[in-house]
Design an enzyme around this catalytic site. Structure first.
Site, short mmCIF file in Angstrom:
data_model
loop_
_atom_site.label_atom_id
_atom_site.label_comp_id
_atom_site.label_asym_id
_atom_site.label_seq_id
_atom_site.Cartn_x
_atom_site.Cartn_y
_atom_site.Cartn_z
N THR A 270 0.82 -1.21 0.06
CA THR A 270 -0.16 0.13 0.12
C THR A 270 1.03 1.14 0.12
O THR A 270 1.97 1.44 0.74
CB THR A 270 -0.98 -0.10 1.21
N PHE B 5 1.24 5.12 0.91
CA PHE B 5 0.65 5.70 1.82
C PHE B 5 1.23 7.46 1.42
O PHE B 5 2.21 7.28 0.81
CB PHE B 5 0.97 5.75 3.25
#
Lengths: 312, 312
Positions: free
Chosen positions: B212, B214
């Site tokens: 992921t 960010f």
């Protein structure tokens, strides 16, 4: 017997899309409703319904079996295996965007085509158990997309309520009906009716233009109608400017692209596959030539069907 | 006092991203940890924490206040209002794609910039209350993205379990901890530890490459580092080929586009805004010139920041 599926339970917008789709296909076939069918004498069987009731709304159609599914994946696999002929699936919403699960399954897991598209006007409502007042509402259930569509209404009116995402708006209504009167659901008026709920507030969605585009998915797409759309999915080589080169092909052939959506290629961060819709039919000369070139210039390519464009 | 926010509760991957981000910014500043700080002597205050405990993991940092938020919207508004300086938000996952809520808020509701990016390796696990056996698992809680990341594992191993989406993987773990031992949560090992759960199965995510990305969001972006990325959002005129013309600008200036994401413009179906990431910094001559041209040729344009690219 024509067998169709949609994402249940009863009272979802998918059910409404299915009804519209059946009306369109009947009009095209030049058939009128089975006026002879009396109330209670159903034109559809319950064979494929996993123990659920078959829906009365289809009474007027002869020889149609409608099945509701709990998951999109199971439904699309049943189309692929021939258990049902067509499945009505939501593709994108004008406020919330694409339904990623469908895109991923269509790209990676099944070999199916879009056969038709249907656009449904979405009106969300706050549904409560009879007698519930605003100050008692502690939590709000709904499908994540419906919650997303009503973010402003929720934060202005129920900023302290706990938001509980569930699998469908109809499922949310079901939970509220079974609850203790301290929860609300975001859903359709059909769902309010189905589950005996009061409509606390109507049309609570953000913005005026809330539409969902659905597709009928089948093993075959549609013949040329003269007002068509074609969907493909591809991935480009991992080189600078490679997406630009593909879009350049459509530009060279004067083909209008109506939509581009990127999804992760699931290999590594920064690798994507692209879903593109263009105007025209695979049997149009320019579309055929352009798609041949796109196929040559992409590392992964899949044709997802040509089908009539929906006229709102 | 440097004030930062992340999407709580404790045990989410956002918390992990925040830790990595703090480490990076400390390294850049050439500071070492506050080795003098003894256990129990916290370097951060609890002032901004809405009644929650301040986290011990930041003990080693001086003069940092960390606040966990329940919603992304509240957190970003607090950055805009100056209550916190930076917020760490998830942008996109390599399997599930973009976090749409962030994109929509950044485009339409706040005037903030990306200041940094951080990539976290995501490993999902099936967490259960101590003593729970597989046959007792009737439902599985998690964040919709985590559920999406583990679709194959769920359908192979728990096809009959009811899937219950909740707001965070940590929230799912909390529910399972409070439950009766017939549910499981999909979440991080940190969440298992936080809520005293057993890890029934490790690394259950689909595919090997689960990351992921960010971003740290702030009121200002970052100065040029020499290895940067720039993010913008725009909408094109409603004419055939208008997106192509914008991408043509990047092509002319030899600027590599690393990402394009479309989201509904929320006006009507078929109107989109495009989020584009390009290589380079707004202070590079070619990027500045290209962005000036993009701004001229688009009906809506917003600069979302230049920031150092993350090196995995």
């Amino acid at each position: 017997m024509r067998k169709l599926g949609y994402l249940g339970p009863r009272g979802t917008f998918s059910q409404e899309a299915l009804k519209i789709y059946l009306d369109i296909s009947r009009k095209k076939a030049g058939k009128s409703g089975n006026e002879k069918s009396e109330k209670g004498e159903k034109g559809i069987t319950s064979e494929g319904c996993k123990g659920r009731d078959v829906y009365d709304v289809y009474d007027k159609y002869d020889e149609i079996e409608v099945r509701d599914y709990i998951t999109i994946r199971d439904m699309l696999f049943d189309v692929e295996n021939g258990k049902i002929e067509e499945a009505v699936v939501p593709l994108e919403n004008s406020l919330e965007g694409s339904v990623n699960e469908i895109l991923d399954i269509m790209a990676n897991e099944v070999d199916l085509k879009y056969k038709a598209e249907v656009v449904v006007v979405i009106r969300q409502n706050l549904l409560v158990k009879k007698g519930t007042s605003a100050e008692n509402i502690r939590c709000i259930y709904s499908h994540p997309q419906a919650i997303g569509q009503c973010r402003k209404y929720i934060s202005c009116n129920f900023s302290k309520a706990e938001i509980k995402p569930v699998y469908s708006t109809a499922g949310a209504a079901e939970l509220v009906a079974a609850g203790e009167g301290n929860c609300a659901a975001i859903g359709s008026l059909v769902a309010a009716e189905e589950y005996g709920l009061d409509v606390y507030a109507r049309d609570i969605q953000d913005g005026e233009n809330n539409f969902t585009r659905f597709a009928a998915v089948s093993r075959h797409d549609s013949p040329k109608s003269g007002y068509d759309k074609t969907s493909i999915v591809f991935s480009t080589e991992d080189k600078p400017g490679s997406l630009y080169k593909i879009l350049d092909i459509f530009n060279l052939w004067d083909i209008n692209m109506t939509r581009i959506e990127s999804r992760p290629a699931k290999k590594q961060l920064g690798c994507y596959i692209f879903f593109v819709d263009i105007e025209g039919h695979r049997d149009d000369d320019d579309v055929r030539d352009a798609l041949t070139m796109v196929k040559r210039k992409t590392s992964f390519y899949k044709f997802l069907g040509s089908y009539p464009r929906y006229r709102i």
